[in-house]
Design an enzyme around this catalytic site. Structure first.
Site, short mmCIF file in Angstrom:
data_model
loop_
_atom_site.label_atom_id
_atom_site.label_comp_id
_atom_site.label_asym_id
_atom_site.label_seq_id
_atom_site.Cartn_x
_atom_site.Cartn_y
_atom_site.Cartn_z
N HIS A 1 0.85 -1.20 0.00
CA HIS A 1 0.00 0.00 0.00
C HIS A 1 0.88 1.25 0.00
CE1 HIS A 1 -3.99 1.90 1.49
NE2 HIS A 1 -3.26 2.78 0.81
N HIS B 1 1.47 5.22 -1.98
CA HIS B 1 0.99 6.27 -2.89
C HIS B 1 2.18 6.94 -3.55
CE1 HIS B 1 -3.21 6.08 -1.55
NE2 HIS B 1 -2.68 5.76 -0.38
N LEU B 2 2.31 6.75 -4.85
CA LEU B 2 3.28 7.50 -5.64
C LEU B 2 2.41 8.59 -6.28
CD1 LEU B 2 5.00 4.36 -7.17
CD2 LEU B 2 5.68 5.65 -5.14
N ARG B 3 2.89 9.78 -6.40
CA ARG B 3 1.99 10.88 -6.83
C ARG B 3 2.11 11.19 -8.31
NH1 ARG B 3 -1.47 10.32 -2.72
NH2 ARG B 3 -0.76 11.26 -0.78
N ASP C 1 -8.98 3.49 -3.54
CA ASP C 1 -8.37 3.93 -2.28
C ASP C 1 -8.38 5.45 -2.10
OD1 ASP C 1 -7.03 3.76 0.16
OD2 ASP C 1 -5.11 4.09 -0.82
N ASP D 1 0.99 2.40 3.83
CA ASP D 1 0.10 3.47 3.37
C ASP D 1 0.90 4.77 3.23
OD1 ASP D 1 -2.01 4.92 2.46
OD2 ASP D 1 -3.17 4.87 4.31
#
Ligand code: DOR
Length: 441
Positions: free
Chosen positions: A68, A70-72, A160, A313
């Protein structure tokens, strides 16, 4: 393709019953070729020109998998890119990461999936496995092109940041995902109960005068999702479990044989809503930090296998945005470079868990949930490795991290235990102590 010998290692892969006190592991042309106690056999298996690393008796585990992250990219590259996130991952001991699709625009089509994989390959750090959205545009209205995204290499589907809003839509999504043999990863949060909530609802939210988010906001969706997994036979994976009753619901569903799996974050295993007493938005996260009772229930769920995996996360945000007034700051905290240290310190050094109990939650189990074919130390599998120094003392310092963002709730924590080497496909990409030596062929 890289070849590597790690010798003098405590090799630990509980999923395969591997626990060798002074072992050698060989990788040849990117794949594990030998795991055992014989140095000569390892050297033969690796072949000529292999890099050699002396583990000095430290713990050699399967390359960790963070399911989990988050790459932006695309959209918010100042916060993180595919390359910077994949680099931060190997620095934190993760050989593989799973990228959530809530980018801008969202990853809701095959070419976006292919773009993520291509950029990750070009960066050459951790393996990056992309997740596609459940709904087109992550709008919660109609299903995205799930089969095409599978063809492009999506390993799962998730909206998500939000749950799939309607039960009817999730039912259809689970049925399609079942045909495609992939899980739906659910961020369990009922929007109507979220309202203007920004933290856990309870004594602290009242004392601080901040809008509360009741535990039921998560639990109602967990109950719905489990019911729909039962109805469809599809696989639902509950992301970042944060409440005691969520753990209880998942426990019951697993006993019934429902196809449900779950993950918990390091912050939900360690921090409570008491952290918010100074209104510092670094502790603002979704789902919110809860009570100590919830933290203990999450630990218990991890102990007895109700919760399968630990996932960071990792949610990078710009410092300027995180410094807004609490109610206006975005939710999320980075975690790729602190997860191993926090887990080691709070769960293992404290005596609550042993490494054999923790390692599967960071390797074989997330890999199995997503069918990545990694997370194990067995001949023929990719040579992804993590070397852990269980006693290494260090201080978490976000300014020294490789993530582009600094929103770390563990800033300044004195930690014990960290990853000191990460190899991906036999290539040593992180080596804190410079122990890997390449001999000229
Ligand atoms: O706190 C969070 N931040 N939780 C999520 O589920 C999404 C994430 C983000 O993307 O920033």
């Amino acid at each position: 393709m890289a070849s590597l010998i790690v010798r003098n290692a405590h090799i630990l892969d509980p999923s395969g019953g591997v626990d060798i006190a002074a072992g050698c592991l060989a990788v040849r042309d990117g794949l594990i070729a030998y795991v055992g106690g014989d140095g000569i056999e390892a050297a033969t298996a690796a072949g000529p020109g292999a890099t050699v690393a002396d583990a000095g008796g430290l713990l050699l585990t399967p390359g960790f998998v963070d399911m989990h992250v988050h790459l932006r990219e695309p959209g918010n590259e100042a916060e993180e890119t595919i390359a910077s996130g994949a680099r931060a991952a190997v620095m934190g001991g993760f050989a593989s990461i799973v990228a959530m699709p809530n980018t801008d625009p969202p990853v809701d089509n095959e070419s976006a999936i292919i773009f993520t994989r291509r950029e990750a390959r070009r960066a050459g750090y951790a393996n990056v496995f992309p997740v596609g959205t459940v709904t087109a545009g992550r709008s919660g209205q109609e299903l995205a092109e799930m089969a095409q995204m599978a063809r492009g290499g999506a390993v799962a589907y998730s909206d998500d940041g939000a749950a799939v809003p309607s039960a009817g839509l999730l039912r259809r999504a689970l049925s399609y995902a079942k045909m495609l043999d992939k899980p739906i990863l659910e961020h369990c949060e009922d929007k109507s109960l979220l309202a203007d909530g920004v933290m856990d609802e309870g004594y602290m939210s009242t004392a601080l005068g901040l809008g509360g988010i009741p535990a039921e906001c998560e639990e109602i969706v967990v109950a719905r999702d489990v019911a729909l997994a039962r109805l469809t036979g599809g696989h639902v994976h509950i992301q970042h479990v944060s409440t005691a009753k969520s753990v209880a619901l998942i426990r019951l569903a697993k006993l019934e044989g429902v196809r449900v799996t779950a993950e918990v974050t390091p912050h939900h295993l360690t921090l409570t809503s008491d952290c918010l007493r100074d209104y510092d938005p670094v502790y603002k996260v979704s789902p919110p930090l809860r009570s100590m009772e919830d933290v203990l229930a999450c630990r218990e769920g991890l102990r007895d296998g109700v919760i399968d995996a630990i996932a960071s996360d990792h949610a990078p945000h710009l410092q300027g945005e995180k410094e807004l007034e609490f109610a206006f700051a975005p939710t999320g905290m980075i975690g790729l470079e602190t997860t191993v240290g926090v887990v080691s310190t709070v769960l293992v050094r404290s005596g609550l868990f042993t490494w054999p109990e923790i390692v599967p939650a960071l390797s074989s189990r997330p890999s199995d949930i997503l069918k990545l074919g990694r997370g194990r130390l067995a001949a023929g599998l990719p040579g992804d490795l993590t070397l852990i120094d269980p006693l290494r003392a260090w201080t978490a310092d976000p300014d020294a991290f490789h993530s582009r963002s600094r929103n770390c709730p563990f800033n300044g924590w004195k930690l014990e235990g960290r990853a000191v080497l990460t190899a991906v496909g036999g290539a040593v990409l992180f080596d804190l102590d410079g122990r890997a030596v390449r001999f000229l062929p």
